[in-house]
Design a protein around this motif. Structure first.
Motif, PDB file in Angstrom:
ATOM      1  N   ARG A  62       0.611  -1.219  -0.166  1.00 41.66           N
ATOM      2  CA  ARG A  62      -0.245  -0.051  -0.017  1.00 41.66           C
ATOM      3  C   ARG A  62       0.660   1.315  -0.070  1.00 41.66           C
ATOM      4  O   ARG A  62       1.816   1.253   0.546  1.00 41.66           O
ATOM      5  N   SER A  63       0.224   2.275  -0.432  1.00 44.45           N
ATOM      6  CA  SER A  63       0.963   3.662  -0.695  1.00 44.45           C
ATOM      7  C   SER A  63       0.123   4.435  -0.105  1.00 44.45           C
ATOM      8  O   SER A  63      -0.931   4.310   0.500  1.00 44.45           O
ATOM      9  N   GLY A  96       5.790   5.748   1.533  1.00 44.96           N
ATOM     10  CA  GLY A  96       6.995   5.949   0.597  1.00 44.96           C
ATOM     11  C   GLY A  96       7.370   4.626  -0.310  1.00 44.96           C
ATOM     12  O   GLY A  96       7.692   5.049  -1.452  1.00 44.96           O
ATOM     13  N   HIS A  97       7.616   3.339   0.249  1.00 41.16           N
ATOM     14  CA  HIS A  97       8.217   2.410  -0.504  1.00 41.16           C
ATOM     15  C   HIS A  97       7.110   2.212  -1.846  1.00 41.16           C
ATOM     16  O   HIS A  97       7.569   1.972  -2.971  1.00 41.16           O
ATOM     17  N   GLY A 102       6.697   3.656 -11.040  1.00 44.19           N
ATOM     18  CA  GLY A 102       6.493   2.239 -11.779  1.00 44.19           C
ATOM     19  C   GLY A 102       5.706   1.228 -11.162  1.00 44.19           C
ATOM     20  O   GLY A 102       6.009   0.134 -11.276  1.00 44.19           O
ATOM     21  N   LYS A 103       4.880   1.495 -10.056  1.00 40.86           N
ATOM     22  CA  LYS A 103       3.845   0.945  -9.262  1.00 40.86           C
ATOM     23  C   LYS A 103       2.429   1.281  -9.696  1.00 40.86           C
ATOM     24  O   LYS A 103       1.919   2.134  -8.977  1.00 40.86           O
ATOM     25  N   GLY A 105      -1.356   2.055  -9.918  1.00 41.84           N
ATOM     26  CA  GLY A 105      -2.258   2.009  -8.953  1.00 41.84           C
ATOM     27  C   GLY A 105      -1.980   2.356  -7.485  1.00 41.84           C
ATOM     28  O   GLY A 105      -2.781   2.529  -6.773  1.00 41.84           O
ATOM     29  N   ARG A 106      -0.607   2.467  -7.418  1.00 44.43           N
ATOM     30  CA  ARG A 106      -0.104   2.956  -6.160  1.00 44.43           C
ATOM     31  C   ARG A 106       0.726   4.222  -5.883  1.00 44.43           C
ATOM     32  O   ARG A 106       0.728   4.830  -5.182  1.00 44.43           O
ATOM     33  N   SER A 107       1.400   4.198  -7.231  1.00 45.02           N
ATOM     34  CA  SER A 107       2.589   5.344  -7.001  1.00 45.02           C
ATOM     35  C   SER A 107       2.001   6.636  -7.024  1.00 45.02           C
ATOM     36  O   SER A 107       0.732   6.936  -7.695  1.00 45.02           O
ATOM     37  N   THR A 108       2.674   7.430  -6.364  1.00 47.94           N
ATOM     38  CA  THR A 108       2.185   8.903  -6.306  1.00 47.94           C
ATOM     39  C   THR A 108       3.262   9.990  -6.907  1.00 47.94           C
ATOM     40  O   THR A 108       4.545   9.709  -6.716  1.00 47.94           O
ATOM     41  N   ASP A 109       2.839  11.203  -7.060  1.00 53.90           N
ATOM     42  CA  ASP A 109       3.679  12.109  -7.705  1.00 53.90           C
ATOM     43  C   ASP A 109       4.550  12.805  -6.154  1.00 53.90           C
ATOM     44  O   ASP A 109       3.602  12.963  -5.337  1.00 53.90           O
TER      45      ASP A 109
END
Length: 235
Positions: A62-63, A96-97, A102-103, A105-109
């Protein structure tokens, strides 16, 4: 070395006073490095005295965005609304992880979304009477020659900035874990990993030794950052 623990003065002034007949509650919110079986969260809970109620709601993969999108933050807010049985509630928030690129549905700016997400968590926890503690992401344990890589440094820096802007307690786990792993070297750092077949070995998640090691680190950091919790943390 950067300051190990950043303690925001305004938040310190606002520390609730624990009632003698009610326990203090600690809620963990984060990713796999804090979650059950793969992180330090359960080991941290085991370090706490009966006067501290510890609930580990961290979840792998989870992000700062997907944790909320899946409704997991709703569960945290429901717990915070039901606070009559507790003298105080602290919410440890570590992402953070999976916010890294590159992830899907999870990565954020990193510049816009990630800081805004952390700030929103902190504000909403505070609005429900809890004291949020932002935690910078636990370091990964991959070396390049003699030097430990720190690909999470930008996310750690963003977390520090949010903590300062929101006058929120900060536990700088990235700083202290990076320094500790750098000092031990690759061979010793690999003993902190999960016991998996070589093909599945990774230097992010934690086995029992790693969970205990970093739980001790977080416990010591909490005892310093939040004096009200110190008596409930086993030495």
């Amino acid at each position: 070395m950067k300051t190990i623990l950043a303690l925001i003065a305004a938040a310190l002034i606002a520390l609730p006073v624990a009632a003698a007949d009610k326990p203090v509650r600690l809620i963990l919110v984060g990713d796999s490095t804090m979650a059950q079986r793969t992180g330090y969260g359960d080991a941290l809970c085991q370090r706490l005295a009966a006067s501290l109620t510890c609930i580990n709601l961290a979840k792998g993969g989870r992000s700062s965005s997907s944790f909320r999108a899946e409704g997991r933050w709703d569960e945290v807010q429901a717990l915070l609304r039901d606070r009559a049985a507790f003298s105080a509630t602290y919410v440890l928030i570590q992402f953070g992880h999976n916010d890294q690129p590159g992830k899907p549905g999870r990565s954020t700016d990193l510049v816009t979304e990630y800081p805004a997400n952390l700030a929103r968590y902190a504000r909403e926890a505070s609005a429900l009477g809890a004291l949020p503690v932002l935690v910078t992401p636990l370091t990964r344990r991959t070396f390049a020659g003699p030097n430990l890589k720190n690909d999470l440094a930008p996310w750690a820096a963003a977390t520090r900035t949010v903590a300062q802007a929101e006058h929120t307690l900060l536990l700088d786990l990235n700083d202290i874990s990076y320094s500790a792993v750098q000092a031990m070297g690759q061979a010793e750092a690999d003993t902190l990993a999960m016991d998996t077949p070589p093909s599945a070995f990774d230097r992010t998640h934690l086995g029992p030794k790693g969970a205990a090691y970093f739980a001790n680190m977080v416990a010591a950091g909490l005892a310093k950052a939040v004096p009200a919790l110190a008596k409930g943390i086993a030495p």
